[in-house]
Design a protein around this motif. Structure first.
Motif, PDB file in Angstrom:
ATOM      1  N   GLY A 191     -12.328  -8.910   2.616  1.00 12.27           N
ATOM      2  CA  GLY A 191     -11.898  -9.321   1.280  1.00 12.27           C
ATOM      3  C   GLY A 191     -10.820  -8.392   0.762  1.00 12.27           C
ATOM      4  N   MET A 192     -10.330  -8.704  -0.413  1.00 14.16           N
ATOM      5  CA  MET A 192      -9.316  -7.863  -1.056  1.00 14.16           C
ATOM      6  C   MET A 192     -10.016  -6.711  -1.767  1.00 14.16           C
ATOM      7  N   VAL A 193      -9.492  -5.509  -1.552  1.00 14.93           N
ATOM      8  CA  VAL A 193     -10.106  -4.332  -2.163  1.00 14.93           C
ATOM      9  C   VAL A 193      -9.434  -3.996  -3.484  1.00 14.93           C
ATOM     10  N   GLU A 194      -8.131  -3.845  -3.404  1.00 15.37           N
ATOM     11  CA  GLU A 194      -7.380  -3.424  -4.581  1.00 15.37           C
ATOM     12  C   GLU A 194      -5.943  -3.883  -4.437  1.00 15.37           C
ATOM     13  N   GLY A 195      -5.402  -4.517  -5.448  1.00  9.54           N
ATOM     14  CA  GLY A 195      -4.013  -4.951  -5.403  1.00  9.54           C
ATOM     15  C   GLY A 195      -3.710  -5.802  -4.187  1.00  9.54           C
ATOM     16  N   GLU A 196      -2.814  -5.313  -3.342  1.00 10.16           N
ATOM     17  CA  GLU A 196      -2.386  -6.059  -2.152  1.00 10.16           C
ATOM     18  C   GLU A 196      -3.034  -5.531  -0.874  1.00 10.16           C
ATOM     19  N   THR A 197      -4.140  -4.830  -1.018  1.00 11.57           N
ATOM     20  CA  THR A 197      -4.827  -4.247   0.143  1.00 11.57           C
ATOM     21  C   THR A 197      -6.047  -5.076   0.532  1.00 11.57           C
ATOM     22  N   GLY A 198      -6.040  -5.520   1.785  1.00 15.56           N
ATOM     23  CA  GLY A 198      -7.185  -6.247   2.317  1.00 15.56           C
ATOM     24  C   GLY A 198      -8.085  -5.315   3.112  1.00 15.56           C
ATOM     25  N   TYR A 199      -9.351  -5.703   3.239  1.00 18.14           N
ATOM     26  CA  TYR A 199     -10.347  -4.855   3.894  1.00 18.14           C
ATOM     27  C   TYR A 199     -11.134  -5.692   4.900  1.00 18.14           C
ATOM     28  N   ILE A 200     -11.287  -5.159   6.136  1.00 16.55           N
ATOM     29  CA  ILE A 200     -12.053  -5.843   7.185  1.00 16.55           C
ATOM     30  C   ILE A 200     -13.116  -4.890   7.696  1.00 16.55           C
ATOM     31  N   LYS A 201     -14.386  -5.301   7.588  1.00 20.06           N
ATOM     32  CA  LYS A 201     -15.485  -4.502   8.112  1.00 20.06           C
ATOM     33  C   LYS A 201     -15.854  -5.037   9.490  1.00 20.06           C
ATOM     34  N   LEU A 202     -15.641  -4.229  10.528  1.00 20.94           N
ATOM     35  CA  LEU A 202     -15.937  -4.611  11.908  1.00 20.94           C
ATOM     36  C   LEU A 202     -17.148  -3.807  12.372  1.00 20.94           C
ATOM     37  N   THR A 203     -18.284  -4.495  12.600  1.00 20.68           N
ATOM     38  CA  THR A 203     -19.532  -3.793  12.887  1.00 20.68           C
ATOM     39  C   THR A 203     -19.947  -3.839  14.354  1.00 20.68           C
ATOM     40  N   GLY A 224      -2.647 -12.811   0.024  1.00 20.41           N
ATOM     41  CA  GLY A 224      -1.629 -11.905  -0.503  1.00 20.41           C
ATOM     42  C   GLY A 224      -1.700 -10.481   0.000  1.00 20.41           C
ATOM     43  N   ALA A 225      -2.528 -10.222   1.010  1.00 28.07           N
ATOM     44  CA  ALA A 225      -2.662  -8.856   1.533  1.00 28.07           C
ATOM     45  C   ALA A 225      -1.378  -8.414   2.225  1.00 28.07           C
ATOM     46  N   LYS A 226      -0.896  -7.227   1.876  1.00 23.62           N
ATOM     47  CA  LYS A 226       0.282  -6.653   2.507  1.00 23.62           C
ATOM     48  C   LYS A 226      -0.023  -5.291   3.136  1.00 23.62           C
ATOM     49  N   LYS A 227      -1.277  -4.892   3.047  1.00 22.01           N
ATOM     50  CA  LYS A 227      -1.769  -3.669   3.680  1.00 22.01           C
ATOM     51  C   LYS A 227      -3.210  -3.968   4.105  1.00 22.01           C
ATOM     52  N   ILE A 228      -3.666  -3.329   5.190  1.00 19.85           N
ATOM     53  CA  ILE A 228      -4.999  -3.632   5.720  1.00 19.85           C
ATOM     54  C   ILE A 228      -5.776  -2.354   6.028  1.00 19.85           C
ATOM     55  N   ILE A 229      -7.036  -2.347   5.615  1.00 16.48           N
ATOM     56  CA  ILE A 229      -7.985  -1.312   6.038  1.00 16.48           C
ATOM     57  C   ILE A 229      -8.936  -1.967   7.043  1.00 16.48           C
ATOM     58  N   PRO A 277       0.983 -10.557  19.042  1.00 10.55           N
ATOM     59  CA  PRO A 277       0.144 -10.035  17.952  1.00 10.55           C
ATOM     60  C   PRO A 277       0.237 -10.926  16.716  1.00 10.55           C
ATOM     61  N   LEU A 278      -0.784 -10.841  15.894  1.00 12.16           N
ATOM     62  CA  LEU A 278      -0.759 -11.584  14.635  1.00 12.16           C
ATOM     63  C   LEU A 278       0.184 -10.907  13.644  1.00 12.16           C
ATOM     64  N   ASP A 279       0.184  -9.572  13.643  1.00 13.77           N
ATOM     65  CA  ASP A 279       1.087  -8.828  12.756  1.00 13.77           C
ATOM     66  C   ASP A 279       1.271  -7.416  13.302  1.00 13.77           C
ATOM     67  N   LYS A 280       2.491  -7.111  13.753  1.00 19.69           N
ATOM     68  CA  LYS A 280       2.754  -5.789  14.333  1.00 19.69           C
ATOM     69  C   LYS A 280       3.435  -4.840  13.350  1.00 19.69           C
ATOM     70  N   GLU A 281       3.570  -5.273  12.079  1.00 26.17           N
ATOM     71  CA  GLU A 281       4.265  -4.454  11.093  1.00 26.17           C
ATOM     72  C   GLU A 281       3.405  -4.049   9.901  1.00 26.17           C
ATOM     73  N   ILE A 282       2.411  -4.843   9.551  1.00 20.27           N
ATOM     74  CA  ILE A 282       1.658  -4.600   8.321  1.00 20.27           C
ATOM     75  C   ILE A 282       1.048  -3.194   8.339  1.00 20.27           C
ATOM     76  N   PRO A 283       1.228  -2.404   7.270  1.00 20.07           N
ATOM     77  CA  PRO A 283       0.640  -1.060   7.208  1.00 20.07           C
ATOM     78  C   PRO A 283      -0.879  -1.133   7.421  1.00 20.07           C
ATOM     79  N   LEU A 284      -1.364  -0.206   8.228  1.00 23.43           N
ATOM     80  CA  LEU A 284      -2.753  -0.290   8.672  1.00 23.43           C
ATOM     81  C   LEU A 284      -3.434   1.079   8.612  1.00 23.43           C
ATOM     82  N   VAL A 285      -4.628   1.098   8.031  1.00 23.35           N
ATOM     83  CA  VAL A 285      -5.495   2.276   8.055  1.00 23.35           C
ATOM     84  C   VAL A 285      -6.770   1.899   8.789  1.00 23.35           C
TER      85      VAL A 285
END
Length: 553
Positions: A191-203, A224-229, A277-285
């Motif tokens: 889901g979206m965490v904050e602003g344009e940052t999306g979050y993916i929990k991989l367990t 609208g995610a432009k950054k991903i955690i 790849p689906l996205d090789k540029e999006i900022p990623l943490v």
């Protein structure tokens, strides 16, 4: 397997081993094949004589299994024997699929309970809830059964029925469920965490992990995610190919992700990304911690080696060993370590050398002096031999002894169970907060409950007292110790005030889990997790983000 069949199997094995010994008797005494056959013959002879002469009846199958497990334990913790009856559990671990009702079973306060129904599956759809006490499954009384046996009773072929009797509060309920194929998602929440940052929990890294991450990213970008955690904290790993598939979501086609090197040529493999790849540029943490292991470390390490992501958290577990499953006779199998894996920079992140043992028989951690330097694509220095080290190091979060006591003694669990019986619903996970009124009612509820504990300072004083007695200094410092004890003696009432925020957090997580299940707990934590807050700070400034991926000059 009954005793007659077990003995027959042993005697058949003895015949085979006897032939092997005759065949190999012409080899030199130092030949490994001769040594193998000789020791197998000794082992089989021992079992035969025990079965014949031991004063009590023995179970040959049980004895042999104990011997096998003890032998494999000498190698490493990941090499294990899987008997025929354990095959189903192993299949669930690797595929994430099974036939059943979709509920986690556990024991709390001496009672077998539903600990978590998986959303959308039979247990949850049929109305079973967290804390429902299990009384009967079909015709079997399960009050005194262990949870493993209860899980087996609940599992079965899809589209078959099972009847469950549970106690909820003062009520006894009978629920009929139709089993179905249960597929445990690798991504329980995004889901979206904050602003344009999306979050993916991989367990997990079971079948389709790469596809699950790709679908989550696709949906988040549509939102609208432009950054991903990407959060792989506490993820123990799984299928190696799925780790490659997850990396492939962010890395171009044809790039090496991991290679495996072992004793045999057939385990020498190089795994490359196979799709665009689906996205090789999006900022990623990528978020990691000390319980991120194996496939999680391949993902985090490969993305770090390609300077594709900034890693935030704590050093990962350090499992750089590859296991393969080999079939054995009688539908058993062995999962054994066949190779080490190496990520793109060339480093192996295995932290423990199991070929060397300490005096207690445990593997030895790789010494700092033996760790080697490697370079990422951009020329950043990284090291082998101790897991994956994050680019942004975070300290481990600790909780107050009172919070730990309230949770481990199941007092938070019991209070929330009563709360859930009185409240049909709550607001959405990220909107729900534990009010002052609710917290006060919890404090009042605790009045007649036992939850005493020892604070860290009190424990230190206790240790000092023991050491001083041992070293004959106690008489000199007895009075000072008594005064110190009085000054730091904890007050449970005061601790309920001092640590109110983190106790509220524990209450919130437990309450949310009753109404929104696993997804809700993850969602509720997004706004109260300091580590996610640290990850968001990495994105706050594009230049700061880029600096983490640039070599230090």
């Amino acid at each position: 397997m009954n005793k007659f069949i077990s003995r027959k199997g042993i005697f058949t094995s003895l015949t085979v081993i006897g032939i092997a010994v005759l065949t190999l008797s012409f080899y030199p005494k130092n030949d490994k094949l001769f040594e193998l056959a000789k020791n197998l013959d000794i082992f089989a002879s021992l079992i035969r004589e025990l079965d014949t002469y031991y004063v009590d009846e023995i179970d040959p199958t049980e004895l042999v299994t104990v011997g096998i497990n003890a032998m494999l334990a000498e190698l490493d913790p990941y090499t294990e024997f899987i008997p025929e009856e354990g095959s189903d559990d192993f299949r669930v671990m690797t595929t994430g699929e099974y036939g059943g009702v979709g509920a986690l079973i556990g024991n709390r306060l001496g009672k077998n309970m539903i600990m978590m129904p998986y959303e959308g599956f039979p247990a949850q759809v049929s109305g079973l809830k967290v804390a429902d006490e299990l009384l009967r499954v079909d015709t079997v009384n399960v009050i005194n059964e262990n949870t493993g046996d209860i899980s087996k009773l609940l599992k079965g072929p899809a589209n078959t029925e099972v009847e469950v009797v549970v106690k909820r509060g003062e009520d006894t309920l009978t629920v009929k469920l139709t089993r179905k194929k249960i597929v445990i998602s690798n991504v329980p929440y995004y889901g979206m965490v904050e602003g344009e940052t999306g979050y993916i929990k991989l367990t997990d890294f079971t079948t389709n992990a790469g596809q699950d991450v790709a679908l989550a990213l696709q949906d988040l970008k549509a939102q609208g995610a432009k950054k991903i955690i990407l959060d792989v904290r506490d993820n123990p790993g799984g299928i190696l190919l799925e780790a490659v598939n997850v990396v492939n979501v962010f890395i171009p086609k044809g790039r090496e992700v991991v290679k495996t090197i072992g004793k045999l040529d057939k385990v020498l493999s190089e795994y490359k990304t196979r799709a665009s790849p689906l996205d090789k540029e999006i900022p990623l943490v990528v978020m990691i911690n000390e319980r991120s292991a194996s496939a999680s470390e391949i993902v985090a390490g490969a993305l770090q080696d390609y300077d594709r992501a900034v890693l935030v958290g704590r050093t990962s577990f350090g499992k750089g060993l590859v296991q393969s499953t080999i079939p054995l006779s009688y539908n058993s199998q062995v999962k054994l370590t066949t190779a080490k894996y190496y990520i793109p920079s060339g480093r192996c992140i295995q932290a423990i050398d199991y070929s060397k043992k300490d005096e207690d028989g445990n593997g030895i951690y790789v010494a700092d002096s033996l760790r080697k330097e490697f370079q990422t694509k951009n020329g950043r220095t990284v090291y082998d031999g101790a897991g994956i080290e994050p680019d942004v190091e975070l300290s481990s979060r600790s909780f107050a002894p009172i919070t730990y006591s309230l949770v481990t003694r199941s007092l938070v669990f019991s209070f929330v169970s009563e709360f859930a019986l009185k409240h049909d619903s709550i607001v959405k996970p990220r909107e729900f907060e534990v009010s002052e009124e609710l917290y006060t009612s919890f404090v009042d509820w605790l009045q007649d409950k036992e939850y005493d504990y020892t604070t860290r300072v009190e424990k230190t004083i206790e240790d000092l007292e023991k050491y001083s007695e041992r070293e004959k200094y106690f008489g000199d410092i007895k009075e000072a110790l008594e005064n110190l004890k009085k000054s730091v003696s904890h007050s449970k009432e005061q601790d309920l005030v001092t640590f109110k925020d983190e106790i509220k957090e524990a209450l919130k997580d437990e309450i949310v889990s009753r109404y929104y299940y696993q997804n809700g707990v993850i969602e509720a934590s997004l706004d109260q997790d300091p580590e996610i807050e640290s990850a968001l700070k990495v994105f706050a400034d594009a230049e700061v983000y880029a600096s983490y991926l640039t070599p230090v000059k």
